[in-house]
Design a protein around this motif. Structure first.
Motif, short mmCIF file in Angstrom:
data_model
loop_
_atom_site.label_atom_id
_atom_site.label_comp_id
_atom_site.label_asym_id
_atom_site.label_seq_id
_atom_site.Cartn_x
_atom_site.Cartn_y
_atom_site.Cartn_z
N TRP A 73 0.84 -1.20 0.00
CA TRP A 73 0.00 0.00 0.00
C TRP A 73 0.87 1.25 0.00
O TRP A 73 0.59 2.22 -0.70
CB TRP A 73 -0.92 0.02 1.22
CG TRP A 73 -2.05 -0.96 1.19
CD1 TRP A 73 -2.29 -1.97 2.07
CD2 TRP A 73 -3.10 -1.03 0.20
NE1 TRP A 73 -3.42 -2.66 1.70
CE2 TRP A 73 -3.95 -2.11 0.57
CE3 TRP A 73 -3.41 -0.29 -0.94
CZ2 TRP A 73 -5.07 -2.45 -0.17
CZ3 TRP A 73 -4.53 -0.64 -1.68
CH2 TRP A 73 -5.35 -1.72 -1.29
N CYS A 195 -3.91 8.81 -1.52
CA CYS A 195 -4.30 9.03 -0.13
C CYS A 195 -5.11 7.83 0.39
O CYS A 195 -4.97 7.43 1.56
CB CYS A 195 -5.13 10.30 0.00
SG CYS A 195 -4.17 11.81 -0.25
N TYR A 196 -5.94 7.26 -0.49
CA TYR A 196 -6.72 6.07 -0.09
C TYR A 196 -5.78 4.90 0.23
O TYR A 196 -6.00 4.17 1.19
CB TYR A 196 -7.69 5.68 -1.21
CG TYR A 196 -8.38 4.35 -0.96
CD1 TYR A 196 -9.35 4.24 0.04
CD2 TYR A 196 -8.04 3.24 -1.71
CE1 TYR A 196 -9.98 3.02 0.28
CE2 TYR A 196 -8.66 2.01 -1.47
CZ TYR A 196 -9.63 1.91 -0.47
OH TYR A 196 -10.24 0.71 -0.23
N LEU A 198 -2.78 5.13 1.38
CA LEU A 198 -2.20 5.43 2.69
C LEU A 198 -3.19 5.10 3.81
O LEU A 198 -2.81 4.59 4.88
CB LEU A 198 -1.79 6.90 2.77
CG LEU A 198 -0.56 7.32 1.97
CD1 LEU A 198 -0.31 8.81 2.16
CD2 LEU A 198 0.67 6.51 2.36
N TYR A 199 -4.47 5.39 3.56
CA TYR A 199 -5.51 5.07 4.54
C TYR A 199 -5.59 3.57 4.76
O TYR A 199 -5.70 3.10 5.91
CB TYR A 199 -6.85 5.63 4.07
CG TYR A 199 -8.03 5.15 4.90
CD1 TYR A 199 -8.25 5.66 6.18
CD2 TYR A 199 -8.89 4.19 4.39
CE1 TYR A 199 -9.31 5.20 6.94
CE2 TYR A 199 -9.96 3.73 5.14
CZ TYR A 199 -10.17 4.24 6.42
OH TYR A 199 -11.23 3.77 7.17
N ARG A 200 -5.54 2.80 3.68
CA ARG A 200 -5.59 1.34 3.80
C ARG A 200 -4.39 0.82 4.58
O ARG A 200 -4.50 -0.11 5.38
CB ARG A 200 -5.63 0.69 2.41
CG ARG A 200 -6.96 0.81 1.71
CD ARG A 200 -8.09 0.15 2.51
NE ARG A 200 -7.79 -1.24 2.82
CZ ARG A 200 -8.18 -2.28 2.08
NH1 ARG A 200 -8.90 -2.05 0.98
NH2 ARG A 200 -7.89 -3.50 2.42
N TYR A 202 -2.85 2.49 6.93
CA TYR A 202 -3.12 2.88 8.32
C TYR A 202 -4.09 1.89 8.97
O TYR A 202 -3.89 1.47 10.11
CB TYR A 202 -3.69 4.30 8.35
CG TYR A 202 -4.20 4.72 9.70
CD1 TYR A 202 -3.31 5.07 10.71
CD2 TYR A 202 -5.58 4.78 9.96
CE1 TYR A 202 -3.78 5.46 11.96
CE2 TYR A 202 -6.05 5.17 11.20
CZ TYR A 202 -5.14 5.51 12.20
OH TYR A 202 -5.60 5.88 13.44
N VAL A 203 -5.16 1.53 8.25
CA VAL A 203 -6.15 0.58 8.78
C VAL A 203 -5.51 -0.77 9.05
O VAL A 203 -5.72 -1.38 10.11
CB VAL A 203 -7.34 0.44 7.81
CG1 VAL A 203 -8.24 -0.72 8.23
CG2 VAL A 203 -8.13 1.73 7.72
N ARG A 206 -3.17 -0.78 12.03
CA ARG A 206 -3.92 -0.71 13.30
C ARG A 206 -4.44 -2.09 13.69
O ARG A 206 -4.54 -2.42 14.87
CB ARG A 206 -5.10 0.26 13.15
CG ARG A 206 -4.73 1.73 13.16
CD ARG A 206 -4.44 2.25 14.56
NE ARG A 206 -5.57 2.08 15.45
CZ ARG A 206 -6.56 2.96 15.58
NH1 ARG A 206 -6.56 4.08 14.85
NH2 ARG A 206 -7.55 2.73 16.43
#
Length: 209
Positions: A73, A195-196, A198-200, A202-203, A206
């Protein structure tokens, strides 16, 4: 024939949502015409074909591992950020209006499509999609899997040709400034996809860390 038509519609449905390939294909179609946009689509379909072969051989399962997906990602986001920057910075470059001679080579636009589809985040998405869609045919005989794969690729091809036909007609009424702004908007969309990714990341981080 019924199975082929079913998977053709599935391929068409898969290709309909706007993604990085669609954005790049539309941009090149407006800047340089139908065949350059199609070259981007064919570059993307080359990756699709390789992924289907990898899925059939079992290699694609590696991409389903969480510790493999997470760095992909990040790499994919970095690649799309660069592509978005180039699309915005060079928005006024390589524009050929309808009727003008195109200087950009088809190989260059094919390579762009190939590289966009090769974006790691895109690979993860397509492997997931093909894994679900082809699951039943994969457990059946080889001919069923082949029919399903050809049907999906045909559906994607029908989508690309239909989209670029609309783009080719639209291009005839657009001036250089309008095409330039389209390239800028395309860059902003690619930035959004980055950006999406990067969000994936991050998810996932976590969940697994």
């Amino acid at each position: 024939m019924e199975q082929y038509l079913k998977f053709l519609l599935v391929g068409l449905a898969i290709a309909m949502p706007v993604g990085a390939i669609t954005v790049e294909m539309t941009k090149q179609g407006l800047k340089n015409g139908f065949f350059h946009g199609w070259a981007v689509g064919l570059g993307g379909m080359t990756i699709d074909l390789l992924l289907i072969i990898a899925l059939y051989l079992g290699f694609a399962q590696v991409l389903a591992l969480p510790y493999v997906q997470m760095p992909l990602w990040i790499i994919g986001a970095g690649f799309l950020f660069l592509l978005a920057y180039d699309s915005i910075k060079n928005a006024d470059q390589d524009i050929s209006l309808a009727g003008e001679k195109v200087n950009k080579s088809l190989w260059t636009t094919y390579r762009n499509g190939f590289l966009v589809a090769l974006s790691p985040g895109n690979l993860v998405f397509w492997v997931s999609v093909f894994g679900v869609v082809l699951a039943d045919s994969y457990t059946a005989e080889s001919s069923s899997f082949l029919i399903a794969a050809v049907g999906i690729l045909t559906g994607i091809l029908v989508h690309d040709v239909g989209l670029l036909s609309i783009v080719a007609v639209t291009r005839k009424v657009m001036n250089r400034k309008m095409i330039q702004w389209t390239s800028i908007v395309a860059g902003m969309l690619l930035f959004g996809f980055a950006c999406y990714f990067l969000y994936r990341f991050y998810v996932d981080i976590r969940v697994y860390i």
